[in-house]
Write a protein that holds these residues in place. Structure first.
Motif, mmCIF file in Angstrom:
data_model
loop_
_atom_site.group_PDB
_atom_site.id
_atom_site.type_symbol
_atom_site.label_atom_id
_atom_site.label_comp_id
_atom_site.label_asym_id
_atom_site.label_seq_id
_atom_site.Cartn_x
_atom_site.Cartn_y
_atom_site.Cartn_z
ATOM 1 N N ARG A 184 -7.282 -11.743 29.561
ATOM 2 C CA ARG A 184 -6.030 -11.473 28.859
ATOM 3 C C ARG A 184 -5.426 -10.167 29.358
ATOM 4 N N VAL A 185 -4.106 -10.115 29.372
ATOM 5 C CA VAL A 185 -3.383 -8.943 29.848
ATOM 6 C C VAL A 185 -2.878 -8.147 28.653
ATOM 7 N N GLU A 209 4.342 -8.058 31.319
ATOM 8 C CA GLU A 209 5.451 -8.851 30.790
ATOM 9 C C GLU A 209 5.125 -10.341 30.733
ATOM 10 N N ARG A 210 3.825 -10.668 30.841
ATOM 11 C CA ARG A 210 3.311 -12.036 30.671
ATOM 12 C C ARG A 210 3.836 -13.000 31.739
ATOM 13 N N PHE A 230 -2.849 -15.689 31.288
ATOM 14 C CA PHE A 230 -3.138 -15.292 32.666
ATOM 15 C C PHE A 230 -4.084 -16.257 33.375
ATOM 16 N N ALA A 231 -5.408 -16.098 33.196
ATOM 17 C CA ALA A 231 -6.342 -16.862 34.027
ATOM 18 C C ALA A 231 -7.686 -17.030 33.343
ATOM 19 N N SER A 232 -8.417 -18.030 33.788
ATOM 20 C CA SER A 232 -9.815 -18.229 33.424
ATOM 21 C C SER A 232 -10.660 -17.996 34.665
ATOM 22 N N ARG A 239 -8.677 -19.723 37.749
ATOM 23 C CA ARG A 239 -7.634 -20.726 37.596
ATOM 24 C C ARG A 239 -6.522 -20.176 36.716
ATOM 25 N N ALA A 240 -5.283 -20.453 37.096
ATOM 26 C CA ALA A 240 -4.147 -20.063 36.268
ATOM 27 C C ALA A 240 -4.199 -20.813 34.947
ATOM 28 N N ARG A 241 -3.825 -20.132 33.847
ATOM 29 C CA ARG A 241 -3.865 -20.758 32.529
ATOM 30 C C ARG A 241 -2.477 -21.099 32.000
#
Length: 397
Positions: A184-185, A209-210, A230-232, A239-241
């Motif tokens: 998470r960002v 800024e997501r 963001f990603a897993s 991988r992009a989420r």
């Protein structure tokens, strides 16, 4: 399987004891490699340990004096974890798998390598391994973490060494036991590295800024944009989420076309020299105060710095502004930048284009040209002057 590291400077890199174990007893650290060192017998290769150490020489390193060893180790602990340089984002630690690229277990580094080589390597990883995806945390000799040990580069590297000298007894870095595979960002950028969304040497970056991107450090090209989560990560891959994804074509970003009918080069299944045979070399990246990377690479004699900035438009919707800085010792021949491809590309002006769901704008004197085909391509002819030149693009979707 993955390729072993280069043997350049191996005598200056490895401690004699470790090198002897490798040559004489098959000692290995990278268990993920299919390849392993053949055993030729001590009578045939035992003398190479001394010879490698004698032949491979690097510049002398002056180590800093440590006033407080506990403070130095504590700083190393902080830098190793997710609130520091986040080394464990890629490196395994004391048998525990990393969430990112699955690089070798870093806890054994002081057992294997010479301290002098460690100091030189940490300052500029790409000097010793041109294709390495490890960034430089001290670009230009300046630390990106000025609040640790006064921002002193030598002291920080020494702190990492002191912390890692504890080996398997070293305290687990902060963030190592992440229970969730989801990254998470927050108010700074988050990064992950590994295979998956952007090829085998992919780098994922989630921005405050997501909006996020995936960059292929093997071919030095943008591969994907997306919004939302963001990603897993999972043992060397990510991988992009999120959704609203914009894909970019495989292949290198810059090329000198012989004509507008010339095909854009791609990597073949057995083309192991690609893209180095086209003049490319990845040189890592540096991070700004918000941990946003500037990717650094070369195209022939041209040094390239590639920076993405997340901004908001007048309606509060996030978009990327991309600034590509070129530095060339002379005026190179014309070449093209392939900005994107799609089923349909509409030219609204010499600077504004719609590529399927993506709106792309170029700034300054550089104008785009649509090359029809399946898919269609947006090419930007680049005629650079000697010295510095800048290409600016905006990605909105």
């Amino acid at each position: 399987g993955r390729l072993p590291p280069p043997l350049s400077h191996v005598g200056a890199k490895l401690k004699p004891e470790w090198l002897a174990e490798v040559l004489l007893h098959g000692k290995r650290q990278r268990d993920y490699l299919d390849a392993s060192m053949p055993q030729y017998g001590g009578e045939n290769v035992g003398h190479l340990v001394e010879l490698f150490g004698r032949i491979d020489e690097l510049e002398a390193v002056t180590f800093p004096e440590i006033a407080d060893i506990r403070e130095s180790k504590d700083a190393g602990y902080e830098m190793m974890g997710t609130t520091g340089f986040s080394c464990i984002a890629c490196h395994d630690f004391n048998g525990q798998r990393a969430g990112g690229a699955g690089a070798l277990d870093i806890v054994h580094v002081t057992e294997r390598v010479r301290k002098s080589w460690f100091h030189l390597y940490m300052r500029q990883p790409s000097r010793f391994h041109p294709t390495v995806i490890m960034p430089s945390y001290w670009p230009g000799g300046k630390s990106i973490r000025p609040g640790i040990l006064g921002g002193d580069t030598a002291q920080q590297i020494e702190g990492l060494w002191a912390y890692l000298e504890d080996g398997t007894r070293a305290k687990k870095p902060r963030g190592l036991s992440r229970q969730s595979s989801e990254l998470r960002v927050t108010d700074v950028a988050e990064m992950c590295r590994g295979r998956g969304t952007a090829g085998y040497r992919g780098i994922g970056v989630g921005y405050p800024e997501r909006i996020s991107l995936a960059f292929d450090s093997e071919e030095m090209a943008l591969r994907l944009l997306w919004r939302g989560e963001f990603a897993s990560v999972n043992h060397g891959s990510f991988r992009a989420r999120g959704g609203e994804r914009i894909s970019f074509p495989a292949g290198i970003p810059f090329h000198r076309l012989k004509s507008m009918d010339d095909h854009w080069p791609y990597k073949g299944k057995t083309d192991y020299a690609f893209p180095h045979d086209h003049g490319y070399q990845f040189r890592g990246y540096r991070l700004d105060a918000l941990r946003r990377p500037t990717f650094q690479y070369r195209y022939g004699n041209i040094v390239v710095e590639d920076f993405f900035e997340d901004l908001l438009d007048d309606d509060g919707r996030a978009y990327f502004k991309r600034t590509i800085l070129f530095e060339s010792p002379d005026a190179p021949p014309l070449f093209h930048f392939r900005a994107g491809s799609g089923k349909k590309i509409t030219s609204q002006s010499d600077h504004d284009f719609v590529i399927d769901q993506l709106r792309l704008r170029t700034a300054g004197d550089y104008r785009g040209v649509v090359r029809e085909g399946d898919p269609a391509e947006l090419l930007i002819p680049l005629t650079l002057s000697a010295g510095r030149s800048t290409l600016t693009l905006e990605y909105r979707w």
